[in-house]
Design an enzyme around this catalytic site. Structure first.
Site, PDB file in Angstrom:
ATOM      1  N   CYS A 111      67.173  49.691  74.317  1.00 43.56           N
ATOM      2  CA  CYS A 111      67.473  48.446  75.028  1.00 43.56           C
ATOM      3  C   CYS A 111      68.789  48.547  75.798  1.00 43.56           C
ATOM      4  CB  CYS A 111      67.612  47.277  74.041  1.00 43.56           C
ATOM      5  SG  CYS A 111      66.161  46.930  73.030  1.00 43.56           S
ATOM      6  N   CYS A 142      70.382  42.753  75.986  1.00 48.31           N
ATOM      7  CA  CYS A 142      69.021  42.377  75.579  1.00 48.31           C
ATOM      8  C   CYS A 142      69.046  41.168  74.635  1.00 48.31           C
ATOM      9  CB  CYS A 142      68.341  43.551  74.892  1.00 48.31           C
ATOM     10  SG  CYS A 142      66.610  43.193  74.434  1.00 48.31           S
ATOM     11  N   CYS A 165      62.290  48.854  75.912  1.00 53.95           N
ATOM     12  CA  CYS A 165      62.038  47.491  75.440  1.00 53.95           C
ATOM     13  C   CYS A 165      61.288  46.714  76.529  1.00 53.95           C
ATOM     14  CB  CYS A 165      63.370  46.812  75.129  1.00 53.95           C
ATOM     15  SG  CYS A 165      63.253  45.055  74.771  1.00 53.95           S
ATOM     16  N   CYS A 214      63.971  43.531  77.923  1.00 55.58           N
ATOM     17  CA  CYS A 214      65.092  43.777  78.856  1.00 55.58           C
ATOM     18  C   CYS A 214      64.781  44.850  79.897  1.00 55.58           C
ATOM     19  CB  CYS A 214      66.355  44.131  78.082  1.00 55.58           C
ATOM     20  SG  CYS A 214      66.287  45.707  77.184  1.00 55.58           S
TER      21      CYS A 214
END
Length: 355
Positions: free
Chosen positions: A38, A42, A69, A72
């Site tokens: 991430c 995030c 992810c 994000c």
């Protein structure tokens, strides 16, 4: 590349827990238990520190076997960063004030939905708010230069006086006339710091730090603040600034690398872009004025970048001392070249000690 230094990881983890957007693109964190990586900002729930691994790029994280992810979208950060710079360049270069989100999107050749996603990612706010901030910054410049409120209103893109006053109160924290009159009716608190490089004054509105400057004597620093806001109610703090001052003291004593201090600066959109880029320069590193110009999508605006650095009202937090000439030479610090050299040496020496 994995980031190994334990102190660096501790500082990075602090930024991740705070969802500090300034660290996006500089570092990526991966969670061993989920196999996902991430961006620091995030919105997902934070894992245990023992479960994370840090990387300096999305490619490094993916080579290590981690998946991006879906919230994000860290793998898209580089592309979106370039698009953000392009969009801001379009907004800044328009001959006439952009009046709506739709107009901005059309000028960029993208959909309003995509414009919203990019602005949310890089500014944390909506395109409509960005347009309004630009209008207000334009308004401030016109008022500071002595233009009448009515003339400034239309030049900045406000369609009516009622709309001007309605929006200015929420975005400037004061009406246009108050701003033109030196912040009449506003409250600013301040205090002094004793640092290895001399005295400093920190001043703040209810929204954040508006001034952090070096000086030789307390009364000279206070006089400069009063000149900036001659009609504001300026008072010495009674505890409001203590937590922020502690962070500055830690920067000089224990070499704190990340600040969680809100900033309330009156600036043009271009200056804000430059100052945002300054906050991305890692502790102990330097960038040239031309590198900053390229990174914000304005490769020919080297002199304008230098001017934005010189206009920076918040030392250390907006680390303009980390910007040097292309040949590495040091100059152009509003609080003295010796202080700039001392700050760079302090950060460089500390970084070497932990490598």
């Amino acid at each position: 590349m994995t980031i190994h230094t334990s102190e660096d990881q501790g500082q990075i983890w602090t930024a991740i827990v705070a969802r500090n957007r300034d660290w996006d693109g500089r570092v990526f964190f991966a969670v061993r238990t989920t196999g996902i990586y991430c961006l620091p900002s995030c919105p997902s729930r934070r894992p245990k520190y023992s479960s994370v691994e840090f990387f300096s790029s999305a490619d490094d994280a993916e080579r290590a076997g981690y998946r991006p992810c879906k919230r994000c979208r860290p793998e898209q950060w580089g592309r979106d960063a370039a698009e953000f710079r392009r969009l801001m360049e379009i907004l800044l270069d328009q001959q006439e004030a952009v009046s709506s989100v739709e107009e901005w999107a059309a000028a960029a050749g993208i959909s309003p939905v995509f414009l919203l996603r990019v602005m949310k990612r890089f500014t944390g706010t909506t395109p409509k708010r960005v347009i309004m901030e630009k209008r207000n910054n334009d308004l401030k410049e016109l008022l500071k230069n002595g233009e009448t409120i009515s003339a400034s209103q239309f030049a900045a893109g406000f369609s009516s006086s009622s709309r001007l006053y309605e929006k200015a109160v929420s975005h400037l924290g004061m009406t246009p006339r108050k701003y033109q009159n030196g912040g009449a009716g506003e409250r600013i608190v301040y205090d002094f710091l004793n640092t290895p490089l001399g005295r400093m004054l920190m001043a703040a509105t209810e929204h954040g730090v508006c001034s952090l400057k070096f000086g030789e004597k307390n009364h000279e620093l206070l006089k400069e603040l009063v000149c900036e806001f001659p009609a504001a109610k300026i008072e010495q703090q009674t505890g409001e600034l203590d937590l922020w001052i502690e962070q500055l003291n830690a920067y000089f004593s224990t070499h704190q690398r990340i600040f969680e201090i809100p900033v309330d600066s009156h600036a043009t959109v271009f200056q804000l872009l430059v100052w945002q880029e300054l906050r991305k320069i890692p502790y102990g590193e330097k960038r040239s004025y031309s590198e900053i110009a390229r990174s914000i999508g304005k490769p020919k605006a080297v002199r304008a970048v230098a001017s934005a650095c010189a206009a920076n009202p918040v030392a250390i937090i907006n680390p303009c001392h980390r910007v040097v000439h292309s040949d590495g030479s040091v100059s152009g610090y509003r609080w003295g070249i010796d202080r700039k050299k001392a700050l760079l040496k302090m950060e460089c020496d500390e970084s070497k000690d932990h490598n």
